[in-house]
Design an enzyme around this catalytic site. Structure first.
Site, short mmCIF file in Angstrom:
data_model
loop_
_atom_site.label_atom_id
_atom_site.label_comp_id
_atom_site.label_asym_id
_atom_site.label_seq_id
_atom_site.Cartn_x
_atom_site.Cartn_y
_atom_site.Cartn_z
N LYS A 197 8.60 3.30 15.92
CA LYS A 197 8.47 1.91 16.35
C LYS A 197 9.45 1.02 15.58
CE LYS A 197 5.08 -1.76 16.51
NZ LYS A 197 3.72 -2.20 16.26
N GLU A 203 10.43 9.00 6.47
CA GLU A 203 10.25 10.40 6.90
C GLU A 203 11.03 10.66 8.19
OE1 GLU A 203 7.83 8.32 6.07
OE2 GLU A 203 6.27 9.32 4.90
N GLY A 255 1.34 1.21 16.36
CA GLY A 255 1.79 2.59 16.28
C GLY A 255 0.73 3.59 16.71
N ARG A 256 -0.50 3.43 16.22
CA ARG A 256 -1.55 4.41 16.53
C ARG A 256 -2.13 4.22 17.93
NH1 ARG A 256 -2.51 1.08 12.49
NH2 ARG A 256 -4.21 -0.43 12.55
N GLU A 341 -7.07 4.25 9.89
CA GLU A 341 -6.02 3.25 9.65
C GLU A 341 -6.45 1.91 10.26
OE1 GLU A 341 -1.59 4.34 9.19
OE2 GLU A 341 -1.63 3.40 11.16
N HIS A 372 -17.87 28.54 11.50
CA HIS A 372 -17.68 29.60 10.50
C HIS A 372 -17.00 29.08 9.25
CE1 HIS A 372 -19.05 32.80 13.20
NE2 HIS A 372 -18.59 32.00 14.13
N LYS A 501 4.38 3.68 -0.17
CA LYS A 501 5.76 3.76 0.33
C LYS A 501 6.71 3.11 -0.66
CE LYS A 501 4.73 3.23 5.29
NZ LYS A 501 4.92 2.37 6.46
O1 LIG Z 1 6.69 4.40 14.34
P1 LIG Z 1 7.03 4.10 12.93
O2 LIG Z 1 7.53 2.69 12.76
O3 LIG Z 1 8.03 5.08 12.39
O4 LIG Z 1 5.72 4.18 12.06
C1 LIG Z 1 5.00 5.37 11.93
C2 LIG Z 1 3.63 5.18 11.38
O5 LIG Z 1 3.69 4.55 10.11
C3 LIG Z 1 2.61 3.64 9.97
O6 LIG Z 1 3.15 2.37 9.98
C4 LIG Z 1 1.85 3.87 8.69
O7 LIG Z 1 2.63 4.27 7.64
C5 LIG Z 1 1.73 3.89 11.16
O8 LIG Z 1 0.94 2.83 11.48
C6 LIG Z 1 2.72 4.28 12.18
O9 LIG Z 1 2.10 4.92 13.24
#
Ligand SMILES: O=P(O)(O)OC[C@H]1O[C@](O)(CO)[C@@H](O)[C@@H]1O
Length: 536
Positions: A197, A203, A255-256, A341, A372, A501
């Site tokens: 987003k 990452e 995002g979620r 979240e 199990h 972060k």
């Molecule tokens: O789509 P982006 O901006 O890379 O964010 C990834 C994820 O990181 C977050 O902001 C949390 O670290 C989430 O809410 C989001 O889904």
């Protein structure tokens, strides 16, 4: 006086009674404490909620203004107050309505992007769009959190509808993840989708660079096999991805909550635009139900109220999500982000300390594997874990229907065992039949007692399809929203992920040895020293 006082007082009078007694007293209990909409049936009769408790819960939803807040959300008001944003992910699954934000109809732009996504997905699926070594055989989605979990969860769930290129997902910044995915693929026939987003997430951007280098080693123009999904089109351009393969969306899609938006592109390529439209349609149907059904028959509201009863009223801090459906294997992980979240907040909307607990810890695994592993604790541990079973009446492989029947039997057996338990007298009788007597009989029997009276709910669908899946996901989204309104929190920000972060960025130079790490605690510095030594 707090908003849960009436419920707490009621719970104090009923908490020790047995749920089985509620069934004995009311032959219609199963029907009275369940609700149905279209393909989704929710049974919450195996809980300690009675008519008076349900009324208090519905009153709570009314008192806290759930309906007005829901209408404000659908009307595009900026209910995400800490970020000054509307919350309109629903726009991405309902192309019939007109939705305005700041007085501006947002739907034409969405329809345009959806059309471009459909064209691109079809081009990839049919071979009109190719890699530099021929037809695309594999698609790698690089994203994390909401830009990963939704597409992963849904693509596993829709396995039996997938007839496009194989889908792969890289999320973890651990290079092992990129290595393990990419090393099995051919760069010349792979499409990489960078889903972020913000297009700043460390990452995702690190993995995207890794994938670009991996591709550059084999193809002359790596950017030609990259696509991007983001709200930040300036950054996608800076990464070198041409605008025709960039699919944007707006900041009012969290995002979620973004699997419906271009973030779902990998899924659309895997199952095709037709099934993706069914995924949308199932969610849109649930949206209509949420907007129109009275609170007492409204599935998202009921799921939320049962959650409030177990967590804020009875004090059960966790909830197990137990899908008896292998293809919902990633649903618990998806719900962990969606619920934790969203509703893991320590202050209310106005910034005051929350006077009650935030949302529950959500965890789980598909049945029967969980049976199990951790069901021992659920049945005989000292803490109560409310269980949420999800079940499809039919499987999708007719020739394996006998296995599905066994799966269903296990699911029903677990909720029955949690409810009924096994008394000391019953356990003693069983062990006596095995020949035990005296003190040994007593000792062995006590280990075999199940307290029972443990609550569970069951969400039943006929069969798992993109449509029923869409409805399940929208059901949970709205459930989280209702819980958030009742708790008085903002379910749509996530400030709690920021500190770690920031600290990670500051720690990189300490690990490299270019900074002393002044002001850091002894444990962190000691660990950093050891890691530096091991890497030297
Ligand atoms: O789509 P982006 O901006 O890379 O964010 C990834 C994820 O990181 C977050 O902001 C949390 O670290 C989430 O809410 C989001 O889904």
């Amino acid at each position: 006086m707090n908003r849960f006082d009436d419920l707490l007082a009621h719970a104090a009078t009923v908490k020790d009674r047995h749920i089985l007694d509620l069934f004995a007293a009311d032959p219609d209990r199963a029907a009275r404490f369940s609700a149905e909409f279209g393909s989704w049936f929710f049974d919450f009769s195996k809980t300690n909620i009675d008519a008076a408790g349900l009324k208090l819960l519905i009153d709570l939803a009314e008192k806290t203004g759930v309906a007005a807040r829901r209408d404000a959300m659908f009307a595009g008001e900026k209910i995400n107050e800490t970020e000054g944003r509307a919350v309109l992910h629903m726009a991405w699954r309902n192309f019939r309505d007109t939705i305005t934000v700041d007085g501006h109809d947002v739907m034409p732009a969405l329809r345009d992007t959806l059309g471009r996504m459909q064209d691109f997905a079809e081009d990839v699926r049919t071979g009109r769009f190719t890699g530099q070594g021929g037809r695309i055989t594999d698609v790698v989605n690089i994203g994390i959190g909401g830009s990963d979990l939704g597409p992963v969860m849904a693509s596993v769930a829709c396995t039996s509808f997938a007839d496009g290129p194989r889908l792969h997902f890289i999320s973890n910044v651990d290079g092992a993840h990129a290595h393990d995915v990419l090393s099995g693929l051919n760069p010349e026939t792979t499409l990489v989708i960078v889903a972020s987003k913000t297009f700043t997430t460390i990452e995702t951007m690190t993995n995207a660079e890794t994938a670009r280098a991996w591709m550059a080693a084999k193809v002359t123009d790596p950017a030609a096999q990259f696509s991007a999904i983001s709200t930040a089109t300036d950054r996608t351009a800076a990464f070198g991805i041409p605008p025709e393969r960039v699919f944007g969306f707006e900041d009012w899609v969290g995002g979620r909550y973004s699997v419906w938006s271009p973030i779902g592109l990998s899924l659309m390529i895997g199952i095709g635009p037709g099934y993706f439209a069914e995924f949308h349609a199932g969610a849109a149907a649930m949206d209509r139900h949420f907007r129109e059904a009275p609170l007492a028959e409204n599935l998202p509201v009921l799921l939320a109220l049962v959650g409030i009863w177990h967590n804020q009223v009875l004090g059960h801090a966790t909830r197990a999500v137990l899908p008896y459906e292998q293809r919902l294997a990633r649903l618990p992980a998806y719900l962990q982000q969606l619920e934790m979240e969203s509703n893991g907040k320590r202050v209310s909307m106005d910034g005051a300390d929350l006077p009650w607990h935030s949302g529950p810890v959500v965890w789980g695994e598909p049945g029967t594997n969980g049976q199990h592993a951790f069901y021992q604790l659920i049945h005989q541990g000292t803490r109560v874990v409310p269980c949420e079973f999800l079940l499809a009446a039919r499987g999708r492989e007719p020739y394996l229907e006998h296995q599905h029947l066994l799966l269903v039997a296990n699911c029903l057996a677990q909720s029955e065992a949690l409810l009924r338990g096994r008394s000391l007298a019953e356990a003693t009788e069983i062990m006596a039949k095995k020949g035990l007597t005296g003190a040994e009989l007593d000792r062995q029997a006590r280990h075999r007692v199940f307290p029972g009276n443990r609550p569970s709910t069951t969400l039943l669908i006929e069969v798992l399809t993109p449509f029923t899946l869409g409805g399940i996901v929208a059901l949970y989204e709205h459930r989280v929203f209702v819980e958030g309104v009742i708790l008085g929190i903002n379910s749509f920000d996530q400030w709690g992920v920021e500190l770690g972060k920031e600290l990670a960025l500051a720690l990189a130079p300490v690990l490299e040895g270019s900074s002393e790490g002044a002001g850091k605690d002894g444990s962190t510095l000691g660990l950093a020293r050891r890691i530096r030594a091991a890497r030297a």
